[in-house]
Enzyme design. Structure first.
Site, PDB file in Angstrom:
ATOM      1  N   ASP A 252      11.492  -8.365   2.175  1.00  0.00           N
ATOM      2  CA  ASP A 252      11.082  -9.711   1.789  1.00  0.00           C
ATOM      3  C   ASP A 252      11.615 -10.101   0.410  1.00  0.00           C
ATOM      4  O   ASP A 252      11.147 -11.065  -0.196  1.00  0.00           O
ATOM      5  CB  ASP A 252       9.549  -9.813   1.761  1.00  0.00           C
ATOM      6  CG  ASP A 252       8.946  -9.951   3.153  1.00  0.00           C
ATOM      7  OD1 ASP A 252       9.705 -10.173   4.109  1.00  0.00           O
ATOM      8  OD2 ASP A 252       7.710  -9.818   3.287  1.00  0.00           O
TER       9      ASP A 252
ATOM     10  N   ASP B  96      -4.764  -2.332   4.977  1.00  0.00           N
ATOM     11  CA  ASP B  96      -4.879  -0.971   5.492  1.00  0.00           C
ATOM     12  C   ASP B  96      -6.339  -0.582   5.752  1.00  0.00           C
ATOM     13  O   ASP B  96      -6.675  -0.032   6.803  1.00  0.00           O
ATOM     14  CB  ASP B  96      -4.221   0.016   4.519  1.00  0.00           C
ATOM     15  CG  ASP B  96      -4.586  -0.244   3.064  1.00  0.00           C
ATOM     16  OD1 ASP B  96      -5.488  -1.069   2.785  1.00  0.00           O
ATOM     17  OD2 ASP B  96      -3.970   0.364   2.171  1.00  0.00           O
TER      18      ASP B  96
END
Length: 485
Positions: free
Chosen positions: A90, A236
């Protein structure tokens, strides 16, 4: 005045009670860790046919470490025809050009350079985008600052012979823990999590978390749990709870190391801490009710409560420290019964438990080095207290639903003490307002500690002295670490 003192007593008492209850959970995790040490994990045979694995490498502006990362992943000892590597890039700086050049060195590998049109969803969005393209049955994930063991996949994949196993997490080790005092203190904190906490929880089948990197997922598990979501800063932890609430089992392997870089400067550490603490609070808001309503055993729920609310300890420390100032004044002027202060002695148990947890972790991780635990642990506690304001702000934002972008932790690729961090392009420019408040709080508690000595009242002297030291050190390291133009 009386109502104000009563309020301070209540706030102080509730804060210390929260810390006590949290320390009880830590004590049980330490007990479970000690039991685990007596066991021997069986060695699993390699599968007859190695499955296809996709290694995802989410990257955003990592020009200092991305080449090291690619070299390390390219060195994985795994059948090349069963390995797919996704560089989820990105970046909007020269990192992309470095990746393009580096990929040319490994044309014999299935190494894909994947770029999105925008960074929507940040890391969670990148992982989700990559997952749509991934052909692997299993998904290994490494952040940009990690250097995986060449045998990482061969040490983890065999455990997925258990069809109920959804994720395997390995222990973080440290590339640069000896770089400075700051990195040693971080190593001490992380070792407590990766030795005592993760082992203690997993050994009793309590909720554990994928730590964002250094782990392997069964692709089916990610999809079954609702895929990666970006409504928290800790995607996560969020996915971990959703998957385990779905019935998937997790496995933690402390014997398998995944080496990574520790932030060498305070500004980078604060960026990381803010994301972790705010994301933890967001995940608590999102999942705590579901966990408590589930059919999980009471003990499992208690540990999930402590796990999801562990970042809230910083709020408790901040509230208790501020409330302690008028309480000390009240004690000097005999405005409160002595029993109110004697009851606080029970909280000594919390200090003993926390000390034992970190002592045990240090014995295995050797974070302090050369038997210097007695020097580094008090300094670690002081610095942790000094981060209470910064992290409490993050927790409050998480509780109240205030959204903020995913701010990556700058990477430096510093391992030797002779290397410099001052020239790093990614260091933050602006000094946050809270940094100046940390300096003022340091001076406040220094003055309160000195006033207590003058009044010959020493009951809170150690507490206030550690607060003063912690805030002043955090202020100093913060001020020197921001890049000013």
């Amino acid at each position: 005045m009386k109502l104000l003192l009563i309020l301070c007593v209540v706030l102080y008492g509730l804060s210390m009670l929260f810390i006590l209850l949290y320390s009880l959970a830590q004590a049980h995790l330490l007990y479970r860790f000690r039991l685990f040490l007596r066991q021997k994990r069986p060695t699993l045979p390699a599968p007859k046919v190695w499955p296809l694995v996709t290694v995802q490498l989410p990257v955003y502006n990592e020009k200092y470490v991305v080449e090291r990362l690619i070299d390390a992943v390219a060195a994985l000892d795994y059948p090349a025809d069963k390995l797919e590597i996704q560089l989820l890039d990105d970046s909007d700086d020269e990192t992309t050009a470095l990746i393009q050049q580096k990929v040319q060195q490994y044309l014999h590998l299935n190494l894909q350079h994947i770029q999105r049109q925008d960074r929507s969803g940040f890391k969670a969005g990148a992982l989700k985008y990559g997952l749509e393209l991934a052909k692997g049955e299993f998904i290994a994930i490494f952040d940009a600052d990690f250097v995986p063991d060449p045998l990482f996949l061969k040490k983890t994949i065999p455990y997925f012979a258990d069809a109920k196993l959804g994720m395997v997490q390995t222990r973080w080790a440290h590339l640069n823990k000896e770089y400075s005092v700051l990195t040693r203190l971080q190593a001490l904190a992380l070792d407590a999590h990766f030795f005592v906490e993760q082992v203690g929880r997993n050994s009793q089948q309590a909720f554990i978390n994928f730590n964002g990197t250094g782990g392997v997922w069964r692709k089916t598990t990610i999809l079954d749990a609702g895929n990666w979501q970006d409504d928290t800063l800790t995607e996560d932890l969020d996915l971990s709870y959703r998957a385990q609430l779905k019935g998937w089992q997790f496995l933690y392997l402390p014997e398998v190391e995944s080496r990574a870089e520790l932030p060498p400067v305070m500004s980078a550490l604060k960026s990381q801490q803010f994301r972790w603490t705010k994301g933890g609070a967001e995940s608590a808001v999102k999942h705590l009710g579901t966990v408590l309503r589930s059919e999980k055993p009471l003990q499992t729920k208690y540990h999930a409560l402590a796990h999801l609310l562990n970042s809230s300890v910083f709020v408790a420390v901040l509230v208790a420290s501020l409330a302690s100032v008028p309480l000390l004044w009240a004690k000097v002027h005999y405005l409160l019964p002595v029993q109110a202060f004697q009851a606080a002695a029970v909280m000594l148990f919390s200090f003993i438990v926390i000390s034992l947890v970190y002592f045990q972790a240090d014995a295995f991780g050797k974070a302090s080095g050369r038997g210097s635990f007695l020097l580094y642990f008090p300094l670690f506690l002081s610095m942790s207290m000094g981060l209470a304001l910064h992290n409490a702000v993050a927790v409050w934002e998480g509780w109240t639903g205030r959204k903020s972008p995913f701010i990556r932790t700058p990477k430096f690729n510093l391992e030797g003490r002779q290397q410099r961090w001052q020239d790093n392009f990614y260091r933050s420019l602006k000094i946050p307002f809270t940094t100046y408040l940390e300096g003022l709080l340091g001076l406040l508690f220094l003055g309160v500690a000195a006033w207590g000595v003058v009044q010959k009242e020493y009951s809170l002297l150690i507490f206030h002295s550690m607060l003063a030291l912690g805030y002043l050190l955090v202020f100093y390291y913060s001020f020197q670490s921001y890049r000013r133009i």
